[in-house]
Each structure stands twice: as C-alpha cells, then as structure tokens.
Design a protein around this motif. Structure first.
Motif, mmCIF file in Angstrom:
data_model
loop_
_atom_site.group_PDB
_atom_site.id
_atom_site.type_symbol
_atom_site.label_atom_id
_atom_site.label_comp_id
_atom_site.label_asym_id
_atom_site.label_seq_id
_atom_site.Cartn_x
_atom_site.Cartn_y
_atom_site.Cartn_z
ATOM 1 N N GLU A 256 0.829 -1.197 0.000
ATOM 2 C CA GLU A 256 0.000 0.000 0.000
ATOM 3 C C GLU A 256 0.867 1.251 0.000
ATOM 4 N N LYS A 257 1.946 1.213 0.765
ATOM 5 C CA LYS A 257 2.845 2.359 0.857
ATOM 6 C C LYS A 257 3.465 2.628 -0.511
ATOM 7 N N ARG A 258 3.931 1.557 -1.168
ATOM 8 C CA ARG A 258 4.543 1.722 -2.488
ATOM 9 C C ARG A 258 3.563 2.328 -3.481
ATOM 10 N N LEU A 259 2.334 1.884 -3.381
ATOM 11 C CA LEU A 259 1.320 2.358 -4.318
ATOM 12 C C LEU A 259 1.090 3.866 -4.134
ATOM 13 N N THR A 260 0.964 4.291 -2.876
ATOM 14 C CA THR A 260 0.757 5.730 -2.650
ATOM 15 C C THR A 260 1.990 6.515 -3.081
ATOM 16 N N GLU A 261 3.157 5.944 -2.854
ATOM 17 C CA GLU A 261 4.375 6.647 -3.291
ATOM 18 C C GLU A 261 4.365 6.884 -4.795
ATOM 19 N N GLU A 262 3.982 5.852 -5.546
ATOM 20 C CA GLU A 262 3.993 6.001 -6.998
ATOM 21 C C GLU A 262 2.955 7.026 -7.455
ATOM 22 N N ILE A 263 1.807 7.021 -6.779
ATOM 23 C CA ILE A 263 0.774 7.994 -7.152
ATOM 24 C C ILE A 263 1.275 9.405 -6.869
ATOM 25 N N GLU A 264 1.960 9.541 -5.734
ATOM 26 C CA GLU A 264 2.540 10.845 -5.410
ATOM 27 C C GLU A 264 3.584 11.247 -6.440
ATOM 28 N N ARG A 265 4.377 10.285 -6.858
ATOM 29 C CA ARG A 265 5.435 10.572 -7.833
ATOM 30 C C ARG A 265 4.807 11.126 -9.119
ATOM 31 N N VAL A 266 3.743 10.488 -9.550
ATOM 32 C CA VAL A 266 3.087 10.973 -10.764
ATOM 33 C C VAL A 266 2.632 12.416 -10.554
ATOM 34 N N ALA A 267 2.037 12.680 -9.376
ATOM 35 C CA ALA A 267 1.543 14.029 -9.119
ATOM 36 C C ALA A 267 2.688 15.034 -9.107
ATOM 37 N N HIS A 268 3.855 14.587 -8.639
ATOM 38 C CA HIS A 268 4.965 15.531 -8.510
ATOM 39 C C HIS A 268 5.673 15.808 -9.822
ATOM 40 N N TYR A 269 5.978 14.765 -10.579
ATOM 41 C CA TYR A 269 6.752 15.104 -11.770
ATOM 42 C C TYR A 269 6.477 14.252 -13.010
ATOM 43 N N LEU A 270 5.362 13.539 -13.047
ATOM 44 C CA LEU A 270 5.071 12.798 -14.273
ATOM 45 C C LEU A 270 3.753 13.279 -14.890
ATOM 46 N N ASP A 271 3.497 12.806 -16.065
ATOM 47 C CA ASP A 271 2.243 13.116 -16.738
ATOM 48 C C ASP A 271 1.104 12.385 -16.028
ATOM 49 N N ALA A 272 0.004 13.097 -15.810
ATOM 50 C CA ALA A 272 -1.115 12.500 -15.061
ATOM 51 C C ALA A 272 -1.580 11.199 -15.695
ATOM 52 N N LYS A 273 -1.415 11.078 -16.988
ATOM 53 C CA LYS A 273 -1.872 9.860 -17.665
ATOM 54 C C LYS A 273 -1.034 8.634 -17.289
ATOM 55 N N SER A 274 0.146 8.880 -16.713
ATOM 56 C CA SER A 274 1.002 7.750 -16.340
ATOM 57 C C SER A 274 0.517 7.055 -15.078
ATOM 58 N N GLU A 275 -0.355 7.728 -14.315
ATOM 59 C CA GLU A 275 -0.740 7.166 -13.016
ATOM 60 C C GLU A 275 -1.322 5.764 -13.167
ATOM 61 N N GLU A 276 -2.245 5.674 -14.104
ATOM 62 C CA GLU A 276 -2.899 4.382 -14.300
ATOM 63 C C GLU A 276 -1.881 3.306 -14.657
ATOM 64 N N LYS A 277 -0.914 3.684 -15.494
ATOM 65 C CA LYS A 277 0.051 2.692 -15.976
ATOM 66 C C LYS A 277 0.982 2.240 -14.865
ATOM 67 N N ILE A 278 1.519 3.199 -14.092
ATOM 68 C CA ILE A 278 2.480 2.798 -13.065
ATOM 69 C C ILE A 278 1.771 2.051 -11.937
ATOM 70 N N THR A 279 0.559 2.477 -11.609
ATOM 71 C CA THR A 279 -0.133 1.737 -10.550
ATOM 72 C C THR A 279 -0.422 0.307 -11.018
ATOM 73 N N SER A 280 -0.725 0.151 -12.288
ATOM 74 C CA SER A 280 -1.010 -1.216 -12.738
ATOM 75 C C SER A 280 0.263 -2.066 -12.704
ATOM 76 N N VAL A 281 1.436 -1.421 -12.902
ATOM 77 C CA VAL A 281 2.690 -2.176 -12.769
ATOM 78 C C VAL A 281 2.858 -2.650 -11.329
ATOM 79 N N VAL A 282 2.662 -1.717 -10.387
ATOM 80 C CA VAL A 282 2.824 -2.087 -8.969
ATOM 81 C C VAL A 282 1.794 -3.157 -8.597
ATOM 82 N N GLU A 283 0.576 -2.960 -9.050
ATOM 83 C CA GLU A 283 -0.469 -3.938 -8.733
ATOM 84 C C GLU A 283 -0.099 -5.322 -9.241
ATOM 85 N N LYS A 284 0.417 -5.336 -10.462
ATOM 86 C CA LYS A 284 0.721 -6.636 -11.056
ATOM 87 C C LYS A 284 1.869 -7.310 -10.290
ATOM 88 N N GLU A 285 2.948 -6.534 -10.084
ATOM 89 C CA GLU A 285 4.133 -7.145 -9.485
ATOM 90 C C GLU A 285 3.924 -7.456 -8.010
#
Lengths: 441, 732
Positions: B229-258
């Motif tokens: 859960e912590k990793r997931l929130t970190e990645e969502i925060e990362r997207v908010a801080h310096y990535l394109d908002a559209k990446s959120e879905e993609k990176i969270t799905s990576v974390v979810e899968k792995e």
C-alpha cells in the motif's frame, strides 16, 4: 517612441501615430504588435518606432483596433488594405469587422464579380469562411473571402456536376466520367493551390469502377455522399470518409426507383438519414426518398408518378428537407412553394401547394432558370428568374426580395460564411450579398 | 538590303517579370541568420523586431519563402548540435541541470524566431502544408538533442537512477525532475511515451518484481500488504509531482501486477497470517487493506471471496454438525447469530459493504444451516426462548433487532414449512400457558414472517391470536350470564379453532366433579350462543391454580396442569392412593400420567406428594401419599410437567412425518397449476418448475414429486404421452 503611461508613438512610412499599448493589445499575441511588445524583445529605443509601411492603411487598421469597426476611405484600394492587414497579422480582425452575422432580411449587395468563363455556370457554393467556388462546364473557379481568385480546379477537364466545401481549405468536386478512361468521378482539392489531393474510388465486388458523380452532400461525422452512375448497374449513393478518402458504403438503387441520377442530396443530422431527390427532367418523374445507411433502408419515399394527369404544371424542380417542421419543401417552375409531410408515408401523401402563386406564367423571360431552394437558420430562400425571395415564420411569409438589374436569371445560389452568393446565367457574373455590421448602438 | 536585315531582326519578348536581385535574398537572409545566432547567444538586446519581421516578410513576399524556411531549419539545427555537445560535456549531477537550462534557452529563442517568422508561418507554411515554426523547433530539439546518441541513453539512465534513488529513500531534486520530464511532454505524447514512460515502466516492473519477492519471503501477510500500500501511494505521489497524469494508471497497474497479482494466492493462503487468520482474529485494518489492494487486480476480489466462502462453509459445517453444540438449541442459534454478526461487521468495516461479499456470506450460511435437519426446530426454539423470558428488560428497539436477525436465519432455511410446524407448536404452547412476554413482539414477528412468506404462511398463526382474543370475550359473556359462579372454582376456557392450532389428539380424562360441572355449564352457554359448533376438551393442554393446605398448616397455591390437578384433587378424599387407583379414577393415558406423577412426586422442592417406594421413575406398583412436610419459601409454587424441551426422537419422527404429509397436497397443487398452463411437459422440466415454485417454502424432493405425479396419473389428472413416455399431458 514614448513609453510613459503606456502611450506609444509610431512613425509609419513617415507619418507619426500615437496610441496606447492597451489598444494594440487588441491585436492579440499572434500579431505583429503582440510580438513587438513581448518581453523577449528589447524595445528601449529612444526615438519613435519606425515601421516601413503605408500610413493610410495603418490609420484604418489602427481604427479597427480602437473601435472594432472597419471604415475604408474611397482612396484606399481594398487589396492594398488586405495586404497591409496580412503584414500586421490583422487579417482575421478585418474579416470579422467587414460584415455582420447573416440575416436574410438585412442583406446588401456588396459586390458583383464578373468572370471570364465561356459558358453558363453550373453551380456556385459558398465556403465556410466567406469564399466561394463557381463551376463552369469542366472548370471550377475558386475565390477566397477577399474575392481574390485562386487557381482553378478541374477533374480531367470533365463536366462538373457539383462542388462542395469540406472546410475552408478543401473542396470536393464531382464530375462525369470519360468512358473507358477512368477519368472523372470525384476528387478532393486544395482550395488555395487548386492541387488534387486525392480521387475517390468506387469499387463493386472489390473491383474499382469508373463512375459519374452527381450531387454531393457532407455529414458532420466526416462522410461524403454522392449520387453515382456506373457503367453497368452501379447506380446508387456512394459514401466515403473525408479524412481517409476510403469508400465506406454504397446504397444501390432498387428497380423502379431513381437514386443514381439524383439532383440533390441533403444530410439530415436529426434523422440520421440522407435525403435524395431525383427531379424532372432528369427522369420522367420526380423521386424523393430518405435513406438510412445503418440498416440500408429507405425509410421514407415520395414520387409524383400518377399525380401529373391533374396538375400538369406542378412539376417539382427542387426540394429541401426542413427537419424542424418534419416536412420537405418543394418548388415548381413558377416558384410556387409546396410542402410534403415527412411523418406520413410518402406513397400516398400529395404535395400541399401554397396558394401564393405569383402568376408569373405570363412574363417568363426568354431563358428561364429552374428555381432553387435553400434553408438557413429558419429562413427559406427561393430563387426565380433574376431575384431571390426570402420567406420567414412558420407560415413562410415572403419578407424580402433580392434583385439586381443585370446578369439575367439566377441559375444557382448558395449561403455560407455569413454571405449569400447568387450566380447569374448571363454575363458570367455572381453577386455577393452580406449583412452590414451591427449598428453603433 | 537593310530592309531585309531589319526583317531578320528578332524582337525580344518583353520581360514581364521583374526579377528581384538574387543577392537581395541572400543579403536579407544573412541579416536574419545573424539575428538567429544572436538570439541563441543571448545577445538579442540590440535586435530590432520591426526590421527582422520586415525582412522575413519581404523574403516571403518575393517568393523566397522556401529559402527562408530551409535556412531557419539549417541554422537552428546547427545551434542545437552545438548545444547538444555542451550538454554532453556536462559532468555528473550537472547533466540534467544543463539540459534543463539549454531547453529553457531554446524555448525562448524559438519563441522569438517564431515572432520574426510570423508572416511565413501564416502564409507560406499554411499554403504549402509544411510544419509550422514552433512544432518544427520542437522536432529539431528532439532529433538533435534528446535523440542524440550520446545524450539519449544517458538522459534516460539519469532519470531512472533518480527515481530508483527516491524509491530507496533518498531525497532528489523533484523540481528539476519535473522540468526535464515536462520537456518530454512538451515534445509530444509519443516522445514522452517512447523515450521516457515505457523504459520507466519497464524499470519499475523489474524493481517491484525483486522487491516483492524479498518482502514475501520475509514478511507476514499484514506487513506485506502495508508495504504494498505504501509503495502504491508513493507512486501515485510521484506521478503528481513530476510525471504526466496519464502515467498514473500505468504505473499503478505495474505495482499492482508485481506486488499483488503475482503473489495473490500466496498472500491469501499465508500460514498464520493469511486471510483465514485475519478473519478469525477480526483484523479489520488488514482485511480492509487486502480488500482495497486486491480490488485493483483482476480476480483479486474473487480470490478473497472464495477463500472467505470456503472458510465460512467449513466453520459453519463444524458448527452445525457438532453434536455437542446442538445440545442446547438456544445456544446453537445464538452461535449462528454471533458468527453472522462477526462477518457482517467484517464486510461493513473492511470490505466496504461489497454486495458480492454479502451474497457470499448469505450463500455460505444457506449452505451450512441446512446441513443440520434440525435447524428449523432450533430456530423456532430460540424464538420461543426469547419470547418466553429472554426479552424481559430489553427495549423494544433491541427486540426488533433480535427478531430481524432471527428472520435473517429463517431466510436461509430451505424447509420453511418445517419451521412453520414447530413455530406453530411453540406458539400454541406459549399462548395457552400465557407465557408470552410481549404480545407486541409476537405480532411483530408474525408480520415479518408474513412479509417474508406471504399471507398463507401466517394466516393460521394469526387465527391463533384471534382465538385467544375471542375466548377472553366469551369468558366475560359466560360469567356475565352466570353471576352465581363468582363463588367456587373459576374456569377459564380458551376456544381453539380446529385447524388453526397444532392438532393433538384430545386425551380424555375424568375431571373432578367440581370442574366438570362448570365445564358442562360452559358447554351449554357456548353452544347456546353459537350454533353448529362442537366442543371437545383438550385436557392435556390446560393448567390449574389450586390452593393446598399441608400437614402443619402450610398454605400454598399450586400452579399445575389439568392432569396434575385431577390427580391432586383425588387426595382430598383419601390419604394414600396406588398408581392403579389413580389411573382408574382419572383415566389419564399411562404415559401422561407417569409424567404427571413424576413431576408431582420426584422433583426436589416441588414434591407435593410422596411416592413409595422412593425412586426416580414411576412404577405401576407404586403408591402415593400427600407430602405433609412440603415447604417452599414461595407462596405460589409452580409445578412443571416433566417435558423434554427438545423433541424426543419419536416425536421428531412424528413431526417429520406430518410435515411430509402436509407437503403432498402442496406438491400436487403445484404440479396441477403448472400442467394446467403448460398442457404438455417432460419429466425433467416439471421437476425443475415444481422445485422452483415451492422453493420459498421448502426444497421438494424429486422422488416425492415423482410419486405425486404417479398419484395424479392414477387419479386421471395427468396422463403419459402415448409415444414419448417422458412427456406428461394435462387432462382437463
């Protein structure tokens, strides 16, 4: 150049102008002035800012920025002013100020353009930004909104049946085929350069066939419809995609009914149907139908077969669907308006002719033209001889008549880009009618 | 001669076109080129915008648009190549900063160049359909800087390294990161996706693959979920801080899968900390976390639900089939209710009231409750217990809550008609003995049953209440018309409608003379007011309050059954009676008499008579005397009848049989109803339809349905099709 309290001094071609940065800000960032005053550019020059342009035109354009109104003194040629506006990037401002939103009852003749074409005009079509194109025989003349003529377009120099604007940069042309050569058909052209972008192919059973393209219509979801006549029995309505140029569909005509010879196509967005009208004398009878391409169904149809014995003179010459009142307006050669109810099955319903017959039978000109109909924002337009009538209200009351003394009968007219263009059958001339800019108060 | 010569003169064509000095174009371009150099060298303060704009305008006007266009591209390209060398030379940490700096410079320069070339942009480029100045400038930066071989991979690796550092807890310059990644976005979606996003996702996938393996080896399920859960929130925060908002879905799905999907089974079944453990220990937080994480992956919730369901079924099966636990029906039902409460709470607090989980809970209960055939009886007994005594001192609202919960269990029952049977018996006992605590609670339950099962289910139960009410009125009328009866014993009669009440064979007995006189008077009164009725005395269901004076003058009021009263009244006339004498005098059936004597003589503290010889059981040779030494601290003594609260084995069989008997007409009615509308139906379909139609009441047994069909065929309601023996035909 004085920069105190946003006052600015220009030296334009030797004449001093004084204005404010606020006024110039009306020009927008995408203009000469927008860039000039951007902080990227260092403007700390001590003397007046020199611009090597015509001062008279600058005065007109400066007033345009100040008031939003365009006033061209008689000593300034329009072409020069347009050129200057192009330089400053103010051409869109000028275009907007030149004429007002379209109103059929407040039209003024702004110009008549005389062409050099040898024969009669076939069709005139208004473009979306105020330009127009005129088909004469096998060539189409293209004019932009400044009425500057661009290179003509043609499709293998075959006779043009119809033209239409997809957008201000693209024109579709439909032409007759030349037997055995695969020439003609339908093509998409650049309106500014006249170059052919691509030709639309029609294929039956995966074989590409040559065909004659007739009337055109476009739908908002980027489809092109045209009536097609092929070599064997490929008669019907073809559908293409405007963007890919690929053929999407083909509606074959059924025996005893005419589609491929249609004079007029009209896409009805509300009904998701195409109106197809084949009219006398192209065929012996008049056929009007509504086609639904989703299930390849003729959802409504009307024909005058069997009606003519009693009303010989009431031949339908043009038809236009009015979706709001669920009816189709038709006109006969004496400019009598008639209405057909689209809610009733067309097979049995007859035309309800209005009693407004104007008894023009006696003074028909030597070379009459068939009447044409157009509908624009609730106003109905009908051309007859040398004038265009404007009808308004639910009972279609005659409210205005547009008429000009020379040029003979009007063979076609078109409304678009807040302008009405009327093409005359003689002297190769077309008129441009505009609504004046809104009043001062 | 000269004339001839003159004729030979060629007349040169008049030159229409004025050719602009070709050098003019070069000169003008040089001015512009120099300006572009100056702009890139941050030396633009001396430039005159008007002059440059005019020059660019003139070039286009004089048909040198193409020269201007290609020239601007070439000049910009050479500058960008130079810049990329400078960027490449930057060492270590300054690399990104250098890129960012040069990118900002390029953007500013590009804007100025676009200003100068505005006229070309608007006319030449528009009509030739070439790429406009600004997008061209971006493309040049992309091709010459970002895709420059010596920058391309280095840039990507630097960015990925920084992300990796941040993941391992280091602080990085997020602002710089954001600016550089913004550059990718500005260069177009495809550049961002191809040159950054895709490698970033791949690297993340690799990172989490390793990390999740590490975690799963070392952590228990709860801790693992916390980390995921912590990793997931970190990645969502990362997207908010310096990535394109559209990446959120993609990176969270990576974390979810792995982190989740790949370890789902192992997590759920983890020993001593998996789902079952969490359920057993009510770990709401962990369960909630599991629900929220598993919800994100395909089949995640299905996995959780399946494990919960099988655990529930296993647990429930043990609960209902354990003979120890079904000894006390009240406790048995209470345990079921407790389990349901427990899981209700888990679903509402941890599983977000998920409908599918509620359904799983219900289906599990339905599954195991019906494993024990006595569940309907037990539930009725539980209600009986609650309505007899358990509801005292409980607020109305709480009563409703308990009844609602019972109804919940009732809904799970397949054999609702069995429940009805028992409920009727228990209700009758409660009503006749006057032991119901709350009339309101009784009625409320009936309303609930009615809404659940319809009018038919409860009409007889309601009839019982009506009988009670009418009897009260009748008694008032009886004593009103016989004022002389106010002296002497009081008889209270409850007139029960046959059919509404559980049928028990009327057990005849000889009532004491005082009572039978009264009974006769009542009979004539009742039959006098109602015609066409028949009264028979259900002596086995009555009670009596009698006053007794014992040897030393102890006065007591005894609350006894009718049978017990008959026996006790005999002792008014004699001191000692043998079993045979009692049997003869009362004519109570032996089994009932024995039970009745047992309760009078053998219950400690309530033994108003003494048995000789002393023993637990009643023998036919025993004799009885009044217990003169009887004492009790209460004035009123309630003598219970020794009745098994739970049904005895033969009684159970009997009830079962009655239920089966009652089902027969219902099954037949269903068959006839179905066949009447369908006319022809095959065997399997008829079984299916009958089962479906009767489901709200009980689960019909296919063999029984078949028997009923046979019986209907015999009685000429149906016939078999002459050609297809599987088809039945309805005979009107």
């Amino acid at each position: 150049m004085g920069l105190s309290n946003d006052r600015i001094r220009f030296n334009v071609g030797g004449r001093i102008f004084e204005t404010t940065a606020t006024t110039l800000a009306n020009a927008g960032r995408g203009s000469f002035f927008g860039a000039l005053f951007d902080e990227n550019w260092n403007l700390s020059q001590p003397e007046d800012l020199f611009i090597d342009r015509n001062p008279d035109c600058f005065a007109v354009l400066l007033d345009l920025l100040r008031t939003g109104d365009l006033n061209i003194p008689p000593n300034i040629p329009e072409r020069l002013l347009h050129k200057e506006a192009m330089f400053y990037g103010l051409i869109d401002h000028l275009r907007t100020a030149k004429w007002g939103p379209f109103d059929g009852n407040r039209l003024h003749l702004s110009r008549s353009v005389t062409g050099i074409a040898p024969g009669d005009g076939t069709a005139i079509r208004a473009g979306p930004d105020g330009g127009c194109c005129v088909a004469h025989g096998s060539v189409v003349h293209v004019f932009d909104w400044m009425l500057e003529e661009h290179p003509t377009i043609n499709l293998d120099y075959q006779r043009v049946n119809d033209v239409g604007w997809i957008d201000s940069g693209n024109i579709v042309l439909s032409a007759c085929e030349r037997l055995g050569r695969g020439d003609g058909g339908m093509g998409l052209f650049s309106s500014s350069s006249g170059e052919l972008r691509y030709k639309f192919q029609v294929s039956h059973d995966n074989q590409i066939k040559s065909y004659s393209a007739g009337a055109l219509s476009f739908s908002p979801d980027s489809k092109i419809f045209t009536s097609c006549k092929g070599r064997s029995n490929e008669y019907g309505i073809g559908v293409w995609d405007q963007i890919t140029g690929k053929q999407l569909d083909f509606f074959y005509e059924s025996p005893g009914w005419s589609l491929g010879d249609a004079d007029k196509l009209q896409w009805l967005s509300g009904k998701n149907c195409l109106l197809v009208a084949t009219l006398f004398p192209r065929k012996d009878n008049c056929y009007i139908s509504l086609l639904d391409f989703r299930d390849k169904n003729m959802v409504w149809s009307w024909s005058d077969i069997g009606f003519l014995a009693t009303a010989e003179e009431k031949r339908v010459r043009d038809a236009i669907a009015m979706e709001e009142s669920n009816s189709i307006c038709v006109v006969n050669e004496f400019e009598d308006l008639g209405f057909i109810d689209m809610r009733m099955d067309g097979g049995g319903s007859s035309v309800r002719w209005s009693s407004r017959s104007r008894l023009m039978k006696s003074k028909m000109p030597d070379e009459p033209c068939y009447p044409k109909l157009a509908l624009h924002e609730g106003q109905l337009f009908s051309s007859m001889n040398d004038s265009i009538s404007v009808f308004c209200g639910s009972d279609w009351v005659l409210t205005s008549r547009l008429k000009r003394s020379y040029g003979g009968s009007i063979c076609d007219f078109s409304i678009g880009g807040d302008r009405l263009f009327a093409l005359h059958s003689e002297e190769n001339v077309f008129d441009v009618w505009e609504t004046l800019p809104p009043p001062i108060i | 001669m000269s004339n001839q010569k003159k004729r030979n003169f060629q007349i040169e064509a008049f030159k229409h076109r004025v050719v602009v000095d070709p050098k003019y174009a070069d000169k003008t371009w040089q001015i512009l080129e120099r300006a572009i150099h100056q702009i890139y060298n941050q030396d633009a303060s001396g430039l005159s915008f008007e002059e440059l704009y005019r020059n660019a305008y003139n070039m286009v006007l004089h048909k040198f648009g193409e020269k201007l266009y290609t020239g601007f591209i070439a000049t910009m390209t050479s500058h960008l190549k130079e810049k990329s060398k400078l960027i490449e030379a930057a060492q270590g940490g300054s690399f990104l900063e250098e890129i960012n700096k040069k990118w900002n410079e390029h953007n500013k320069a590009l804007e100025m160049i676009r200003d100068i070339l505005m006229y070309m942009d608007r006319t030449y480029i528009e009509s030739t359909k070439k790429t406009h100045v600004h997008p061209m400038g971006l493309n040049l930066w992309r091709d010459n800087v970002v895709h420059f071989t010596k920058i391309h991979t280095r840039l990507l690796n630097t960015l990925l390294d920084l992300v990796q550092k941040e993941r391992t807890g280091e602080v990085i310059d997020r602002g710089l990161m954001r600016n550089v990644i913004k550059m990718f976005m500005d260069l177009g979606e495809s550049v961002y996706q191809e040159d950054f996003e895709k490698p970033f996702l791949d690297a993340s996938s690799e990172f989490y693959k390793v990390e999740s393996q590490e975690f799963i080896e070392s952590c228990d399920c709860g801790d693992y979920l916390k980390k995921a859960e912590k990793r997931l929130t970190e990645e969502i925060e990362r997207v908010a801080h310096y990535l394109d908002a559209k990446s959120e879905e993609k990176i969270t799905s990576v974390v979810e899968k792995e982190m989740i999907a790949n370890h789902m089974q192992r997590l759920v079944h983890m020993e001593n900390s998996g789902l079952v453990n969490m359920l057993l220990n009510d770990k709401y937080d962990d369960l909630g976390r599991m629900y929220n994480l598993f919800r994100r992956v395909t089949n995640g919730l299905v996995t959780v639900r399946d494990v919960m369901t099988s655990h529930l079924r296993e647990m429930g099966k043990q609960l209902v089939t354990d003979p120890e636990k079904s000894k006390d029906p009240v406790e048995f039902v209470q345990r079921l209710l407790d389990e349901r409460d427990k899981y209700d709470k888990i679903i509402s607090t941890a599983f977000g009231n998920d409908k599918t989980f509620q359904n799983a809970l219900n289906s599990s209960f339905e599954y195991f409750i019906n494993l024990n055939a006595r569940s309907p009886e037990f539930i009725s007994l539980f209600v009986d217990d609650k309505l007899r005594k358990g509801l005292k001192g409980i607020a109305d609202v709480d009563v409703e809550v308990i009844l609602d919960k019972v109804m919940m269990l009732f809904r799970y029952l397949q054999e609702k008609d069995v429940f009805e049977k028992y409920y009727k018996q228990h209700l009758a006992k409660r009503l006749l003995s006057g032991k119901t605590v709350s009339d309101e609670a009784e009625r409320s339950l009936i309303v609930k049953l009615k809404t659940e099962c319809g009018y038919q289910f409860t009409s007889k139960l309601e009839g019982m209440f009506t009988d009670m009410k009418t009897s009260e009125d009748t008694m008032r009328g009886f004593y009103g018309s016989h004022p002389e009866l106010s002296e002497g014993p009081t008889l209270i009669v409850q007139v029960l409608t046959t059919g509404s009440w559980p049928t028990q064979p009327a057990v005849p007995c000889n009532l004491p003379a005082e009572v039978s006189v009264l009974c006769e008077k009542f009979r004539s009164y009742y039959l006098g007011t109602h015609t066409g009725r028949r009264l028979s005395w259900q002596t086995n269901m009555g009670t009596a309050d009698i006053k007794a004076i014992f040897g030393k003058g102890q006065k007591h009021e005894l609350n006894v059954s009718t049978f017990q009263m008959c026996v006790l009244m005999l002792f008014n006339n004699s001191d000692r009676l043998s079993y045979k004498e009692i049997e003869q005098a009362t004519e109570i059936p032996a089994a009932d008499l024995k039970r009745c004597l047992q309760s009078l003589a053998c219950v400690k503290g309530k033994n108003v008579i003494k048995k000789e010889p002393m023993s637990k059981d009643i023998g036919e040779e025993d004799s009885f005397v009044v217990n003169d030494k009887f004492t009790s601290k209460f004035y009123k003594v309630k003598i219970g009848t020794v009745v098994a609260q739970k049904e005895t084995e033969p009684e159970k069989q009997e009830t079962r049989q009655r239920v089966e008997e009652d089902r027969k007409p219902q099954i037949e009615a269903a068959i006839v109803r179905i066949m009447k509308s369908r006319k022809i139906l095959d065997h399997n379909n008829i079984i299916a339809e009958v089962t479906k139609q009767l489901q709200p009441r009980f689960l019909a047994n296919p063999t029984e349905i078949k028997k009923r069909i046979e019986s209907l065929i015999e009685r000429d309601f149906l016939e078999r099709d002459s050609t297809d023996r599987k088809l039945y035909r309805y005979l009107a």
